[in-house]
Design a protein around this motif. Structure first.
Motif, mmCIF file in Angstrom:
data_model
loop_
_atom_site.group_PDB
_atom_site.id
_atom_site.type_symbol
_atom_site.label_atom_id
_atom_site.label_comp_id
_atom_site.label_asym_id
_atom_site.label_seq_id
_atom_site.Cartn_x
_atom_site.Cartn_y
_atom_site.Cartn_z
ATOM 1 N N VAL A 39 0.815 -1.214 0.000
ATOM 2 C CA VAL A 39 0.000 0.000 0.000
ATOM 3 C C VAL A 39 0.846 1.261 0.000
ATOM 4 C CG1 VAL A 39 -1.538 1.335 1.480
ATOM 5 C CG2 VAL A 39 -2.009 -1.081 1.050
ATOM 6 N N ARG A 40 0.487 2.220 -0.840
ATOM 7 C CA ARG A 40 1.137 3.540 -0.812
ATOM 8 C C ARG A 40 0.149 4.615 -0.351
ATOM 9 N NH1 ARG A 40 3.130 3.558 -6.696
ATOM 10 N NH2 ARG A 40 3.133 5.808 -6.375
ATOM 11 N N LEU B 49 5.643 1.406 6.799
ATOM 12 C CA LEU B 49 4.234 0.996 6.843
ATOM 13 C C LEU B 49 4.164 -0.491 7.164
ATOM 14 C CD1 LEU B 49 2.725 2.767 3.709
ATOM 15 C CD2 LEU B 49 2.323 3.313 6.112
ATOM 16 N N PRO B 50 3.161 -0.877 7.936
ATOM 17 C CA PRO B 50 3.030 -2.315 8.193
ATOM 18 C C PRO B 50 2.799 -3.064 6.890
ATOM 19 C CG PRO B 50 1.089 -1.113 8.971
ATOM 20 C CD PRO B 50 2.090 -0.089 8.552
ATOM 21 N N SER B 51 3.343 -4.239 6.792
ATOM 22 C CA SER B 51 3.191 -5.001 5.552
ATOM 23 C C SER B 51 1.792 -5.600 5.474
ATOM 24 C CB SER B 51 4.246 -6.104 5.482
ATOM 25 O OG SER B 51 4.110 -6.954 6.608
ATOM 26 N N ASP B 52 1.158 -5.731 6.615
ATOM 27 C CA ASP B 52 -0.172 -6.334 6.606
ATOM 28 C C ASP B 52 -1.217 -5.271 6.924
ATOM 29 O OD1 ASP B 52 -2.192 -8.230 6.602
ATOM 30 O OD2 ASP B 52 -2.022 -8.483 8.793
ATOM 31 N N MET B 53 -2.064 -4.986 5.938
ATOM 32 C CA MET B 53 -3.112 -3.989 6.160
ATOM 33 C C MET B 53 -4.457 -4.643 5.908
ATOM 34 S SD MET B 53 -2.184 -0.238 5.348
ATOM 35 C CE MET B 53 -0.591 0.525 5.553
ATOM 36 N N PRO B 54 -5.147 -5.064 6.976
ATOM 37 C CA PRO B 54 -6.446 -5.715 6.755
ATOM 38 C C PRO B 54 -7.420 -4.755 6.099
ATOM 39 C CG PRO B 54 -6.163 -5.123 9.067
ATOM 40 C CD PRO B 54 -4.849 -4.859 8.407
ATOM 41 N N ARG B 55 -8.338 -5.302 5.346
ATOM 42 C CA ARG B 55 -9.314 -4.441 4.689
ATOM 43 C C ARG B 55 -10.386 -4.031 5.689
ATOM 44 N NH1 ARG B 55 -9.836 -8.037 -0.712
ATOM 45 N NH2 ARG B 55 -10.637 -6.252 -1.824
ATOM 46 N N GLY C 116 -15.741 3.116 2.487
ATOM 47 C CA GLY C 116 -15.226 2.133 3.432
ATOM 48 C C GLY C 116 -13.718 2.097 3.398
ATOM 49 N N GLU C 117 -13.175 1.952 2.202
ATOM 50 C CA GLU C 117 -11.723 1.944 2.091
ATOM 51 C C GLU C 117 -11.316 2.247 0.657
ATOM 52 O OE1 GLU C 117 -9.679 -1.554 3.401
ATOM 53 O OE2 GLU C 117 -7.720 -0.744 2.837
ATOM 54 N N ILE C 118 -10.302 3.084 0.546
ATOM 55 C CA ILE C 118 -9.682 3.322 -0.753
ATOM 56 C C ILE C 118 -8.214 2.998 -0.571
ATOM 57 C CG2 ILE C 118 -9.070 5.087 -2.441
ATOM 58 C CD1 ILE C 118 -11.644 6.579 -1.238
ATOM 59 N N ARG C 119 -7.688 2.132 -1.370
ATOM 60 C CA ARG C 119 -6.262 1.821 -1.249
ATOM 61 C C ARG C 119 -5.608 1.814 -2.611
ATOM 62 N NH1 ARG C 119 -5.025 -3.945 1.113
ATOM 63 N NH2 ARG C 119 -6.069 -3.122 2.967
ATOM 64 N N MET C 120 -4.351 2.238 -2.610
ATOM 65 C CA MET C 120 -3.590 2.277 -3.851
ATOM 66 C C MET C 120 -2.205 1.721 -3.576
ATOM 67 S SD MET C 120 -0.990 4.149 -5.480
ATOM 68 C CE MET C 120 -0.908 5.798 -4.758
ATOM 69 N N GLY C 121 -1.695 0.946 -4.465
ATOM 70 C CA GLY C 121 -0.355 0.397 -4.280
ATOM 71 C C GLY C 121 -0.087 -0.684 -5.298
ATOM 72 N N GLU C 122 0.955 -1.452 -5.051
ATOM 73 C CA GLU C 122 1.373 -2.462 -6.027
ATOM 74 C C GLU C 122 0.826 -3.830 -5.666
ATOM 75 O OE1 GLU C 122 5.605 -2.365 -6.523
ATOM 76 O OE2 GLU C 122 5.360 -0.779 -8.033
ATOM 77 N N VAL C 123 0.415 -4.534 -6.702
ATOM 78 C CA VAL C 123 -0.120 -5.887 -6.523
ATOM 79 C C VAL C 123 0.612 -6.808 -7.496
ATOM 80 C CG1 VAL C 123 -2.168 -7.332 -6.790
ATOM 81 C CG2 VAL C 123 -2.382 -5.059 -5.781
ATOM 82 N N GLY D 266 5.200 -10.155 -12.553
ATOM 83 C CA GLY D 266 5.450 -8.730 -12.369
ATOM 84 C C GLY D 266 4.455 -8.153 -11.396
ATOM 85 N N SER D 267 4.462 -6.824 -11.277
ATOM 86 C CA SER D 267 3.464 -6.208 -10.410
ATOM 87 C C SER D 267 2.953 -4.944 -11.075
ATOM 88 C CB SER D 267 4.060 -5.913 -9.027
ATOM 89 O OG SER D 267 5.143 -5.028 -9.171
ATOM 90 N N ILE D 268 1.728 -4.584 -10.733
ATOM 91 C CA ILE D 268 1.118 -3.388 -11.303
ATOM 92 C C ILE D 268 0.520 -2.545 -10.193
ATOM 93 C CG2 ILE D 268 0.622 -4.494 -13.526
ATOM 94 C CD1 ILE D 268 -2.255 -4.824 -12.681
ATOM 95 N N VAL D 269 0.381 -1.263 -10.486
ATOM 96 C CA VAL D 269 -0.243 -0.359 -9.520
ATOM 97 C C VAL D 269 -1.753 -0.389 -9.732
ATOM 98 C CG1 VAL D 269 -0.466 2.048 -8.782
ATOM 99 C CG2 VAL D 269 1.783 1.127 -9.414
ATOM 100 N N LEU D 270 -2.487 -0.507 -8.638
ATOM 101 C CA LEU D 270 -3.948 -0.526 -8.703
ATOM 102 C C LEU D 270 -4.516 0.458 -7.682
ATOM 103 C CD1 LEU D 270 -4.751 -4.360 -8.670
ATOM 104 C CD2 LEU D 270 -4.836 -2.845 -10.652
ATOM 105 N N THR D 271 -5.713 0.946 -7.975
ATOM 106 C CA THR D 271 -6.477 1.704 -6.989
ATOM 107 C C THR D 271 -7.800 0.974 -6.787
ATOM 108 O OG1 THR D 271 -5.533 3.752 -7.848
ATOM 109 C CG2 THR D 271 -7.460 3.950 -6.396
ATOM 110 N N GLU D 272 -8.112 0.701 -5.540
ATOM 111 C CA GLU D 272 -9.334 -0.051 -5.246
ATOM 112 C C GLU D 272 -10.214 0.774 -4.311
ATOM 113 O OE1 GLU D 272 -9.223 -3.318 -2.335
ATOM 114 O OE2 GLU D 272 -9.959 -4.608 -3.955
ATOM 115 N N CYS D 273 -11.490 0.792 -4.604
ATOM 116 C CA CYS D 273 -12.422 1.482 -3.717
ATOM 117 C C CYS D 273 -13.536 0.530 -3.317
ATOM 118 C CB CYS D 273 -13.024 2.701 -4.408
ATOM 119 S SG CYS D 273 -14.359 3.436 -3.433
ATOM 120 N N GLN D 274 -13.738 0.407 -2.014
ATOM 121 C CA GLN D 274 -14.867 -0.384 -1.526
ATOM 122 C C GLN D 274 -15.820 0.556 -0.805
ATOM 123 O OE1 GLN D 274 -14.813 -4.358 -0.971
ATOM 124 N NE2 GLN D 274 -12.752 -4.460 -0.116
#
Lengths: 195, 277, 399
Positions: free
Chosen positions: C101-102, C146-152, C222-229, C245-253
């Motif tokens: 997560v960024r 940043l913590p490596s584990d970020m629960p949704r 609820g949550e918006i997160r952006m980072g590499e997946v 590989g990995s790509i940058v995504l933005t997710e909104c719940q």
């Protein structure tokens, strides 16, 4: 050793398709296929030409006689998937018409999507475009007046079965008959005229 | 990178070819197909281009017209595209072509059995302006319930004394499917009926294609007391003198002077060449 | 003497030259390099990749340059390139829970495990044009990583059974809308695919309408997160997974209210948005529209434009819409001529039958303006009407 397919896939498919399109557009009129690729028994080269032209991994093909070599060949060259049951087939290859399933075993489409229906490739003994014994007269879209042709080797009640399906138009199944180099199409709209 | 012959990959061509065969087998019925995103814009002939690409071979001679003319910019552009990606021979002469892609016209010169006409179609659904929901129009076609269209035409008569549809005039194909002839003027509708040439219709944006096989009954909707009629002109073509062709109206000066010339440029120049001979 | 217009070919060739010149601009100014576009116009690159359905920053940058910054044209260029690409395989579903997560914010809880992470956002800039040449300030590293584990965030509600549960793997295999035509009714996977390719402006307007009473959805971010997946494939012939590989995504719940019903206890419902690259506005709009389109499934009244799936899905695509709106500039003179001749016929007929100035004129002769000839029963073939007695002259063009 695996037999070859079309020598020139792009242009052999294109030329074959144009004949199939004309065959479908001008029903009951036999046309020579331009390319006959090698085909393992019991698949006839003309039927193989049709399958190489139209079938691939997105079409389900039902084989009446699923011989191992024919399956291997079709999988390798066309990547096609086999349908276990006639009703699941987009294309069906009938290699022994005398013992073929009834026509109503195949998908006829649904009223909103009548195109979701089977196309049958039927290998017959002979196609004879002349008013010989056993010839039938056909009319319908694509036919200027009428066409007369004899198709040999079909089950005795084949034409009755087909006539019964006509009541369901625009649902129906579309037929390609092959014999030697000839292909002849009968779309669902072609009517057999009573003698 | 290099593109495949006629731009489309072979899987796509096979998909189109299967759909075209079903379209011919069910005259006038709109077959959904996996229309691809083409390098030309939607609405500019992508359906016709995909159909042509699925048909085209090295032996073909291609003619492309827009508004009946070979040299309108979009026709030129589509011809350029196929010359570039397929290297096929092109012609402006209707009689020399094996494949003709058209937008909005059917050539005046009678077509032959060995020719195929490909129409570019913006809106394949003849009922769309009367019923925008696809789920609904599918059902109406399934039931052959074309009351909506009859009502529309009848309301025209009630309001204007005429059927107020002058192009894209709906037809019934083989007595079954109500079909859009694409936005050709109704002048061209009679050429659809029992045509010797196969006619294929591609709508890229709407992802549908359909066909009218040769020698197929195509009726333009009408009423007994309001039979179907085509446009007539008081003028003749000022270039070739034709009195039977569809004419374009051209404004020639700022006082509003008009002249009338053939919309089919090949037909017109052929007549002029003949007259000089 | 009139000569039919010739020379379309030449006109096109000249136009292309002019376009090339205009695109390049002042030759004394260096041409933009793709690395500059990738690096300094990253949000534009992300939008082109997202709506172009192709994750390739270099090609998106090329498309933006070629399109002179016209995003819709760049999206079109990328789509037209994508259409010819062979498919080597399909990835496994992306796991956004494992995102590096960024940025991650929630509007629903003051603090959440893993914390609120603003990251690079325009949210709290003050929108003052920065006239000084911007020299990026050194970024001070955080005191703790940043913590490596970020629960949704939504999983916290799920644990309390307060939000609808969507079982992993319960989705149907999605159709590929670039290969299959859109059919109605469309399932949720298909709708989401359409929305993710949809025009950001269109979705934004649709989403906004749901907040103004055209559909009722009571959303909370609820949550918006952006980072590499990581992107993972599992080739059939190998039988094990490979990270490619990995790509940058933005997710909104989005969390939306639901009143319960059909035997379901009252619980929150979900709206989902996902974009490639940084595309927060688009992801949020998508989540709102996704939720509105679930009205039938959730037995809600379906009356607003954003709830009408045929309306939304058929008009969301900028390449389709732009092509069809702009095709009106193509010649239409054959059809226009047909309309002209019809209109002249009707006008002439109107003039012949027009009532004299007195209001008691011969009204109701079936000309425009007459009324009362309403249709009683359109389904039976109409009988000759008064308007059609005495045949009018047929259409004659050019009078």
């Amino acid at each position: 050793m695996m037999l070859a397919a079309f020598a020139d896939p792009v242009f052999d498919s294109q030329r074959s398709f144009r004949e199939l399109l004309q065959a479908m557009a001008r029903p009951a009129m036999p046309r020579p296929l331009p390319v006959l690729p090698p085909a393992p028994a019991p698949v006839a080269p003309a039927a193989m030409a049709i399958m190489l032209t139209l079938c691939d991994a997105t079409t389900a093909v039902w084989l009446q006689q699923p011989e191992d070599e024919a399956i291997r060949h079709l999988r390798f060259h066309a990547g096609l998937k086999l349908a276990d049951r006639p009703q699941d087939a987009d294309f069906a290859l009938v290699t022994d018409p005398a013992s073929m399933p009834p026509l109503d075993a195949f998908a006829r489409g649904d009223m909103r999507y009548p195109d979701r229906s089977a196309s049958l490739i039927i290998q017959v003994a002979a196609i004879n475009p002349a008013p010989v014994d056993g010839a039938h007269e056909f009319a319908g879209p694509g036919i200027r007046e009428t066409e007369t042709v004899a198709i040999d080797g079909l089950p005795a009640d084949f034409w009755q079965q087909r006539a019964a399906l006509a009541a369901l138009l625009p649902l129906g199944i579309d037929l390609f008959f092959v014999a030697g180099q000839q292909v002849l199409a009968l779309p669902r709209t072609t009517r057999l005229l009573e003698g | 990178m290099t593109y495949n012959f006629a731009f489309l990959d072979e899987d796509t061509k096979r998909m189109l070819r299967r759909a075209l065969l079903k379209a011919v087998a069910i005259p006038g019925y709109q077959v959904p197909f996996g229309s691809r995103e083409m390098p030309l814009p939607y609405g500019w002939g992508t359906g016709g281009i995909q159909v042509t690409a699925a048909l085209l071979g090295p032996d073909d001679v291609l003619k492309v017209i827009d508004q009946g003319a070979d040299d309108t910019t979009n026709a030129v552009n589509i011809r350029r595209f196929f010359h570039r990606v397929a290297g096929v021979a092109t012609t402006e002469h209707t009689a020399e072509a094996t494949l003709i892609q058209t937008r909005h016209r059917i050539p005046e010169t009678s077509l032959r059995e060995d020719q195929i006409l490909v129409f570019q179609v913006p809106e394949p659904e003849p009922l769309r302006t009367l019923e925008p929901r696809e789920a609904e129009t599918r059902t109406l076609h399934a039931l052959a319930d074309y009351g909506l269209m009859h009502v529309k035409l009848y309301e025209d008569i009630a309001q204007y004394g005429h059927i107020a549809t002058s192009y894209d005039y709906p037809v019934l194909v083989d007595g079954r499917f109500l079909t859009s002839p694409s936005p050709i003027p109704k002048f061209d509708n009679p050429k659809l009926d029992r045509s010797p040439a196969l006619m294929l219709f591609g709508a890229g944006r709407e992802k549908r294609l359909y066909a009218i096989p040769p020698y197929t009954r195509v009726e333009s909707l009408a009423f007994d007391d309001h039979p179907f009629e085509i446009q007539r002109w008081e003028h003749r073509c000022e270039l070739c003198g034709s009195g039977e062709s569809y004419l374009d109206e051209v404004v020639v000066d700022d006082r509003g002077t008009r002249m009338f010339v053939c919309s089919d440029t090949d037909f017109c120049s052929g007549r002029r060449t003949e007259a000089q001979a | 003497m009139y000569v039919a217009v010739k020379g379309g070919e030449q006109a096109i060739a000249r136009s292309l030259e002019l376009l090339a010149e205009a695109r390049r601009g002042d030759a004394a100014v260096p041409e933009l390099e793709l690395a500059q576009i990738r690096g300094q116009l990253r949000l534009g690159v992300a939008r082109v990749m997202q709506e172009g359905s192709l994750y390739d920053e270099e090609l998106a940058a090329l498309a933006i340059r070629q399109a002179a910054g016209d995003m819709l044209e760049a999206i079109f260029l990328l789509r037209a390139y994508r259409t010819t690409l062979p498919r080597f395989g399909y990835t496994l579903p992306l796991d956004t829970t494992a995102m590096r997560v960024r940025r991650r914010v929630s509007g629903t809880f003051k603090d959440i495990p893993g914390g609120q992470v603003l990251g690079p956002t325009y949210d709290y800039t003050q929108r003052l044009l920065d006239f000084d040449t911007a020299v990026a300030a050194e970024v001070a590293p955080a005191d703790v990583p940043l913590p490596s584990d970020m629960p949704r965030v939504l999983d916290l509600l799920d644990a309390e059974a307060l939000i609808e549960r969507i079982e992993p793997g319960s989705d149907p295999e999605p159709v590929d809308l670039t290969r299959e035509p859109l059919m109605f009714p469309a399932d949720r996977a298909t709708r989401l695919q359409n929305l993710s390719r949809g025009d950001e402006g269109f979705l934004l307007g649709m989403a906004y309408s749901t907040q103004r009473g055209y559909a009722e959805s009571h959303p909370f971010a609820g949550e918006i997160r952006m980072g590499e997946v990581d992107v993972v494939i599992c080739p059939e012939e190998l039988g094990f997974v490979i990270e490619i590989g990995s790509i940058v995504l933005t997710e909104c719940q989005m969390i939306n209210q639901f009143h319960g019903g059909n035997g379901v206890p009252p619980q929150f419902t979900r709206g989902y948005g996902l974009t490639m690259g940084e595309g927060e506005r688009k992801a949020m709009a998508m989540a709102l529209v996704d939720r509105a389109l679930r009205c039938d499934e959730l037995a809600e009244p379906n009356h607003a434009p954003a709830q009408n799936q045929e309306f939304v899905l058929s008009h969301s695509d900028s390449v389709e819409a732009s092509g069809f709106v702009q095709h009106l500039k193509l010649p239409h003179y054959v059809d226009f001529q047909a309309e002209l001749s019809l209109l002249r016929t009707l006008a002439a007929q109107h003039a012949r039958h027009a009532p004299p100035p007195a209001p008691q004129g011969e009204a109701g002769r079936g000309c425009s303006g007459s009324e009362g000839t309403s249709l009683q029963d359109g389904l039976t073939p109409p009988q000759p009407s008064p308007a059609s007695q005495g045949r009018e002259p047929t259409e004659v063009c050019g009078t």
